[in-house]
Design a protein around this motif. Sequence first.
Motif, PDB file in Angstrom:
ATOM      1  N   ILE A   1      70.945  85.621  63.049  1.00  0.00           N
ATOM      2  CA  ILE A   1      69.807  86.139  63.605  1.00  0.00           C
ATOM      3  C   ILE A   1      68.996  85.097  64.578  1.00  0.00           C
ATOM      4  O   ILE A   1      68.603  84.008  64.166  1.00  0.00           O
ATOM      5  CB  ILE A   1      68.647  86.774  62.543  1.00  0.00           C
TER       6      ILE A   1
ATOM      7  N   ASN B   1      65.810  84.988  67.238  1.00  0.00           N
ATOM      8  CA  ASN B   1      64.437  85.580  67.700  1.00  0.00           C
ATOM      9  C   ASN B   1      64.448  86.942  67.398  1.00  0.00           C
ATOM     10  O   ASN B   1      64.044  87.752  67.781  1.00  0.00           O
ATOM     11  CB  ASN B   1      64.599  85.535  69.231  1.00  0.00           C
ATOM     12  N   GLY B   2      64.849  86.902  66.113  1.00  0.00           N
ATOM     13  CA  GLY B   2      64.303  88.325  65.274  1.00  0.00           C
ATOM     14  C   GLY B   2      65.589  89.424  65.656  1.00  0.00           C
ATOM     15  O   GLY B   2      65.378  90.708  65.181  1.00  0.00           O
ATOM     16  N   SER B   3      66.711  89.080  66.017  1.00  0.00           N
ATOM     17  CA  SER B   3      67.814  89.982  66.276  1.00  0.00           C
ATOM     18  C   SER B   3      69.256  89.269  66.309  1.00  0.00           C
ATOM     19  O   SER B   3      69.174  88.398  66.048  1.00  0.00           O
ATOM     20  CB  SER B   3      67.643  90.872  67.719  1.00  0.00           C
ATOM     21  N   TYR B   4      70.107  90.354  66.529  1.00  0.00           N
ATOM     22  CA  TYR B   4      71.513  89.594  66.484  1.00  0.00           C
ATOM     23  C   TYR B   4      71.599  88.709  67.705  1.00  0.00           C
ATOM     24  O   TYR B   4      70.832  88.898  68.814  1.00  0.00           O
ATOM     25  CB  TYR B   4      72.529  90.756  66.593  1.00  0.00           C
ATOM     26  N   ASN B   5      72.695  87.827  67.709  1.00  0.00           N
ATOM     27  CA  ASN B   5      72.821  87.159  68.762  1.00  0.00           C
ATOM     28  C   ASN B   5      73.528  87.652  69.964  1.00  0.00           C
ATOM     29  O   ASN B   5      74.012  88.923  69.882  1.00  0.00           O
ATOM     30  CB  ASN B   5      73.399  85.715  68.751  1.00  0.00           C
TER      31      ASN B   5
ATOM     32  N   LYS C   1      76.354  91.148  70.272  1.00  0.00           N
ATOM     33  CA  LYS C   1      75.840  92.304  71.025  1.00  0.00           C
ATOM     34  C   LYS C   1      77.043  92.592  72.156  1.00  0.00           C
ATOM     35  O   LYS C   1      77.568  93.820  72.301  1.00  0.00           O
ATOM     36  CB  LYS C   1      74.590  92.335  71.524  1.00  0.00           C
TER      37      LYS C   1
ATOM     38  N   HIS D   1      63.924  86.766  58.281  1.00  0.00           N
ATOM     39  CA  HIS D   1      64.762  87.295  59.297  1.00  0.00           C
ATOM     40  C   HIS D   1      65.510  88.654  58.566  1.00  0.00           C
ATOM     41  O   HIS D   1      66.281  89.317  59.543  1.00  0.00           O
ATOM     42  CB  HIS D   1      65.563  86.408  60.009  1.00  0.00           C
TER      43      HIS D   1
ATOM     44  N   ALA E   1      66.012  92.102  60.201  1.00  0.00           N
ATOM     45  CA  ALA E   1      66.793  92.332  61.531  1.00  0.00           C
ATOM     46  C   ALA E   1      67.909  93.183  61.061  1.00  0.00           C
ATOM     47  O   ALA E   1      68.366  94.055  62.056  1.00  0.00           O
ATOM     48  CB  ALA E   1      67.196  91.078  62.102  1.00  0.00           C
TER      49      ALA E   1
ATOM     50  N   PHE F   1      66.254  96.606  61.068  1.00  0.00           N
ATOM     51  CA  PHE F   1      65.664  97.353  62.537  1.00  0.00           C
ATOM     52  C   PHE F   1      66.558  97.132  63.842  1.00  0.00           C
ATOM     53  O   PHE F   1      65.974  97.579  64.819  1.00  0.00           O
ATOM     54  CB  PHE F   1      64.279  96.805  62.599  1.00  0.00           C
ATOM     55  N   ALA F   2      67.525  96.471  63.702  1.00  0.00           N
ATOM     56  CA  ALA F   2      68.064  95.679  65.026  1.00  0.00           C
ATOM     57  C   ALA F   2      69.702  96.254  64.706  1.00  0.00           C
ATOM     58  O   ALA F   2      70.240  97.009  65.709  1.00  0.00           O
ATOM     59  CB  ALA F   2      68.164  94.394  65.230  1.00  0.00           C
ATOM     60  N   ILE F   3      70.331  95.565  63.588  1.00  0.00           N
ATOM     61  CA  ILE F   3      71.649  95.778  63.490  1.00  0.00           C
ATOM     62  C   ILE F   3      72.177  97.090  63.138  1.00  0.00           C
ATOM     63  O   ILE F   3      73.039  97.919  63.774  1.00  0.00           O
ATOM     64  CB  ILE F   3      72.284  94.656  62.727  1.00  0.00           C
TER      65      ILE F   3
END
Length: 190
Positions: A78, A80-84, A88, A115, A118, A121-123
């Motif tokens: 993770i 900055n709060g999300s996947y690299n 992606k 983290h 994430a 909410f992202a992955i």
Amino acid sequence: MIAVVSAGLSLPSSSKLLADRLAEAAGAATGLEAVHIELRDLAVAVAGNLVTGFPAPDLATALETVTAADALIAVTPIFNGSYNGLFKSFFDVLDRDALDGKPVLLGATGGTARHSMALDFAIRPMFAHLRARTVPTAVFAAPEDWGDGESLAPRVTRAAEELAALLQGAPPAPKPVFSTFEAELAKLKG
């Protein structure tokens, strides 16, 4: 076969370590062989595919492996709060239908337990968009999880068992969760 995609950038990589643990547990739970794909080794090929639309041979093999797999384990650090970005980008160049209905176990690592959200909410939304069937338990490993290994082991085992259940066509068995209120109410009734 289980494709295990790890997007760790450093050597050694905590994302690779988590992917290895998840693969070992999933292999034990399912009896399937794990095939590892290290995105760090494919970074240039992934970038080239993004700008040309054509995968290099090593990337084509990785994409075919993920497409042909019975299940997928996907692990990213993770940032900055999300996947690299590499994680992606790899899934951006994968055929849009490659994960349709495929069971997927999600994992992530980060510098702090903050983290861990994430994953949800992202992955998880990214894999929902790809129409994959993600297991309910996603595994996050913070630095403190690597010390004794005891806090990580039950989560790894549970996620692997949920992946095995999805592969067998059954939804993962729900685990009873009682709030403090429900526990007190049960005592009064019992």
